[in-house]
Design a protein around this motif. Structure first.
Motif, PDB file in Angstrom:
ATOM      1  N   THR A  62       0.843  -1.161  -0.181  1.00 29.08           N
ATOM      2  CA  THR A  62      -0.163   0.001  -0.053  1.00 29.08           C
ATOM      3  C   THR A  62       0.655   1.169  -0.076  1.00 29.08           C
ATOM      4  O   THR A  62       1.932   1.209   0.320  1.00 29.08           O
ATOM      5  N   GLU A  63       0.440   2.301  -0.580  1.00 28.79           N
ATOM      6  CA  GLU A  63       1.063   3.575  -0.600  1.00 28.79           C
ATOM      7  C   GLU A  63      -0.088   4.735  -0.696  1.00 28.79           C
ATOM      8  O   GLU A  63      -1.095   4.495  -1.379  1.00 28.79           O
ATOM      9  N   TRP A  64       0.245   5.789  -0.234  1.00 25.20           N
ATOM     10  CA  TRP A  64      -0.612   7.125  -0.314  1.00 25.20           C
ATOM     11  C   TRP A  64      -0.026   8.274  -0.433  1.00 25.20           C
ATOM     12  O   TRP A  64       1.241   8.510   0.255  1.00 25.20           O
ATOM     13  N   TRP A  65      -0.418   9.334  -1.363  1.00 24.65           N
ATOM     14  CA  TRP A  65       0.107  10.639  -1.149  1.00 24.65           C
ATOM     15  C   TRP A  65      -1.329  11.553  -0.645  1.00 24.65           C
ATOM     16  O   TRP A  65      -2.153  11.414  -1.250  1.00 24.65           O
ATOM     17  N   TYR A  66      -0.889  12.091   0.491  1.00 25.65           N
ATOM     18  CA  TYR A  66      -2.108  12.722   1.424  1.00 25.65           C
ATOM     19  C   TYR A  66      -1.825  14.161   1.380  1.00 25.65           C
ATOM     20  O   TYR A  66      -1.006  14.530   2.232  1.00 25.65           O
ATOM     21  N   HIS A 227       3.652  11.361   2.230  1.00 20.00           N
ATOM     22  CA  HIS A 227       3.784  10.411   1.377  1.00 20.00           C
ATOM     23  C   HIS A 227       4.308   9.125   2.346  1.00 20.00           C
ATOM     24  O   HIS A 227       5.185   9.344   3.121  1.00 20.00           O
ATOM     25  N   GLU A 228       3.694   7.881   2.162  1.00 22.18           N
ATOM     26  CA  GLU A 228       3.919   6.885   3.024  1.00 22.18           C
ATOM     27  C   GLU A 228       3.726   5.569   2.221  1.00 22.18           C
ATOM     28  O   GLU A 228       2.706   5.562   1.394  1.00 22.18           O
ATOM     29  N   TRP A 229       4.610   4.647   2.339  1.00 26.10           N
ATOM     30  CA  TRP A 229       4.537   3.250   1.664  1.00 26.10           C
ATOM     31  C   TRP A 229       4.711   2.199   2.480  1.00 26.10           C
ATOM     32  O   TRP A 229       5.885   2.294   3.435  1.00 26.10           O
ATOM     33  N   SER A 230       4.279   1.081   2.661  1.00 25.97           N
ATOM     34  CA  SER A 230       4.340   0.000   3.512  1.00 25.97           C
ATOM     35  C   SER A 230       3.685  -1.467   2.889  1.00 25.97           C
ATOM     36  O   SER A 230       2.997  -1.455   1.967  1.00 25.97           O
ATOM     37  N   SER A 231       4.236  -2.795   3.501  1.00 24.71           N
ATOM     38  CA  SER A 231       3.735  -3.761   3.223  1.00 24.71           C
ATOM     39  C   SER A 231       3.074  -4.385   4.473  1.00 24.71           C
ATOM     40  O   SER A 231       2.311  -5.553   4.476  1.00 24.71           O
ATOM     41  N   ALA A 232       3.337  -3.828   5.663  1.00 24.46           N
ATOM     42  CA  ALA A 232       2.810  -4.329   6.895  1.00 24.46           C
ATOM     43  C   ALA A 232       2.641  -3.192   7.901  1.00 24.46           C
ATOM     44  O   ALA A 232       3.461  -3.089   9.002  1.00 24.46           O
ATOM     45  N   TYR A 233       1.627  -2.589   7.648  1.00 24.35           N
ATOM     46  CA  TYR A 233       1.353  -1.182   8.543  1.00 24.35           C
ATOM     47  C   TYR A 233       0.622  -1.629   9.853  1.00 24.35           C
ATOM     48  O   TYR A 233       1.447  -1.169  10.750  1.00 24.35           O
ATOM     49  N   SER A 234      -0.504  -1.919   9.875  1.00 24.38           N
ATOM     50  CA  SER A 234      -1.376  -1.916  11.150  1.00 24.38           C
ATOM     51  C   SER A 234      -0.978  -3.437  11.920  1.00 24.38           C
ATOM     52  O   SER A 234      -1.199  -4.514  11.440  1.00 24.38           O
ATOM     53  N   PRO A 235      -0.696  -3.180  13.186  1.00 23.14           N
ATOM     54  CA  PRO A 235      -0.359  -4.612  13.942  1.00 23.14           C
ATOM     55  C   PRO A 235      -1.659  -5.006  14.571  1.00 23.14           C
ATOM     56  O   PRO A 235      -2.640  -4.284  14.567  1.00 23.14           O
TER      57      PRO A 235
END
Length: 370
Positions: A62-66, A227-235
């Motif tokens: 996931t990735e977003w430009w906010y 700007h944020e990107w990740s593959s394992a964001y929320s615990p």
């Protein structure tokens, strides 16, 4: 709860990092996908490089430009927001067809209009390709049809055309990117597995036009880009999060967030402050506290949100007050996602010291992001 999602349902997902969407396994679409998808991992020590890292990172889940901000037209204040999300679905990755939905783009835009007393908002979604939707990997440029967010030499351009509003804004850089966490490596939990790459561009100078109720108005103000990107964001332990970005009147910028347990306590918290001279301070969980002051209950959903806060950043205390109470975003007609996201003022010692945006998720149903 994380859902198994058909392609049709996934394509309808709007908005926010509330992408409680796909399980990247064959049970989504049968034989069309590989049994497992290896998403890129967020690891400490990676050096973020600009402008390349302003572009998309398709190997991550996931990735977003906010983008959020305050603008004024003839003295009337408004909040505005535009977010583009990129989702690597795990579907059809070994399928050479251009129709395979390997990457989806979703966008949400809103205007916080105190005269109306609630948000004006709209959303779009599309698979990448066919020149209808796409993104660049060497700079910030993402679009869905005639909605776009694009990086130029010294500014961003944000364009939205919705049913009851539109805007065309220029967001001028006033400093370098602000790296959050440990030089852009931003933890979301005690386990560093749950992390993202994360930077901000605060104190953007805004000018442009906004059309409301058929009237086109010239606006100016200040904005913030994450700007944020990740593959394992929320615990698993996180029910949701609270986040704020403030452009301070003295030229400083402040970002703070906490991941929140079901009982309302902080699982993790972090903050970044950029001083007007360019120096950056990073603060950990023991230095960031959130205390609710006032709550508001939505007449539509019945959800209660703490819309005023005391925010502790080190030895300093700030109070957050909303531009208007009703800034709830209700997407029950599409994904069922409901959260509060709106313009706020920041105070210190009873004096207004800046303006920004507050986002609160998980006060209705639990939020999960891959």
């Amino acid at each position: 709860m994380q859902r198994r999602t058909s392609l049709l349902a996934l394509a309808s997902l709007p908005l926010t990092p509330l992408l409680a969407a796909t399980e990247p396994t064959a049970k989504n679409v049968g034989a069309e996908t590989k049994p497992e998808v290896n998403f890129d991992a967020v690891l400490p020590g990676r050096v973020l490089r600009f402008p390349n890292d302003e572009g998309g990172h398709p190997g991550f889940r996931t990735e977003w430009w906010y983008v959020t901000g305050w603008i004024e037209a003839d003295g009337d204040p408004f909040g505005f927001q535009i977010t583009f999300f990129r989702v690597r679905t795990g579907i059809g990755e070994d399928n050479p067809s251009a129709f395979a939905p390997r990457q989806l783009l979703l966008a949400h835009a809103a205007i916080a209009d105190p005269r109306l007393g609630r948000l004006r908002h709209a959303q779009r979604a599309a698979r990448t390709g066919f020149e209808r939707a796409g993104y660049s990997t060497d700079r910030a440029h993402v679009w869905i049809h005639d909605w776009s967010f694009e990086q130029m030499e010294d500014h961003y351009a944000a364009r939205v055309n919705a049913e009851d509003f539109d805007y065309d804004l220029r967001l001028v850089f006033t400093g370098p990117p602000m790296l959050n966490g440990d030089q852009g490596f931003s933890r979301k939990a005690p386990d560093p597995l749950h992390s993202s790459y994360y930077y901000s561009r605060p104190q953007l100078r805004v000018d442009g036009q906004v059309t409301l109720e058929g009237q086109r108005r010239t606006v100016s103000g200040r904005a913030w880009m994450d700007h944020e990107w990740s593959s394992a964001y929320s615990p698993e332990e996180a029910e949701g999060w609270d986040w704020v970005g403030l452009n301070l009147d003295d030229g400083d910028a402040l970002m703070a967030f906490r991941m929140r347990r079901p009982d309302g306590t902080a699982l993790w918290a972090s903050a970044t402050r950029r001083l007007s001279d360019g120096r950056t301070q990073s603060l950990g969980p023991k230095q960031v506290t959130w205390f609710p002051r006032r709550r508001w209950r939505s007449p539509r959903t019945g959800i209660e949100y703490p819309i005023e806060w005391d925010l502790g950043i080190g030895e300093r205390r700030y109070r957050l007050q909303p531009l208007m109470d009703d800034q709830e975003l209700d997407s029950r007609r599409s994904t069922g996602t409901i959260y509060w996201e709106g313009a706020v003022r920041g105070f210190e010692d009873e004096r207004e010291i800046g303006r920004g945006y507050l986002e609160m998720t998980g006060y209705g149903d639990r939020i999960r992001v891959g």
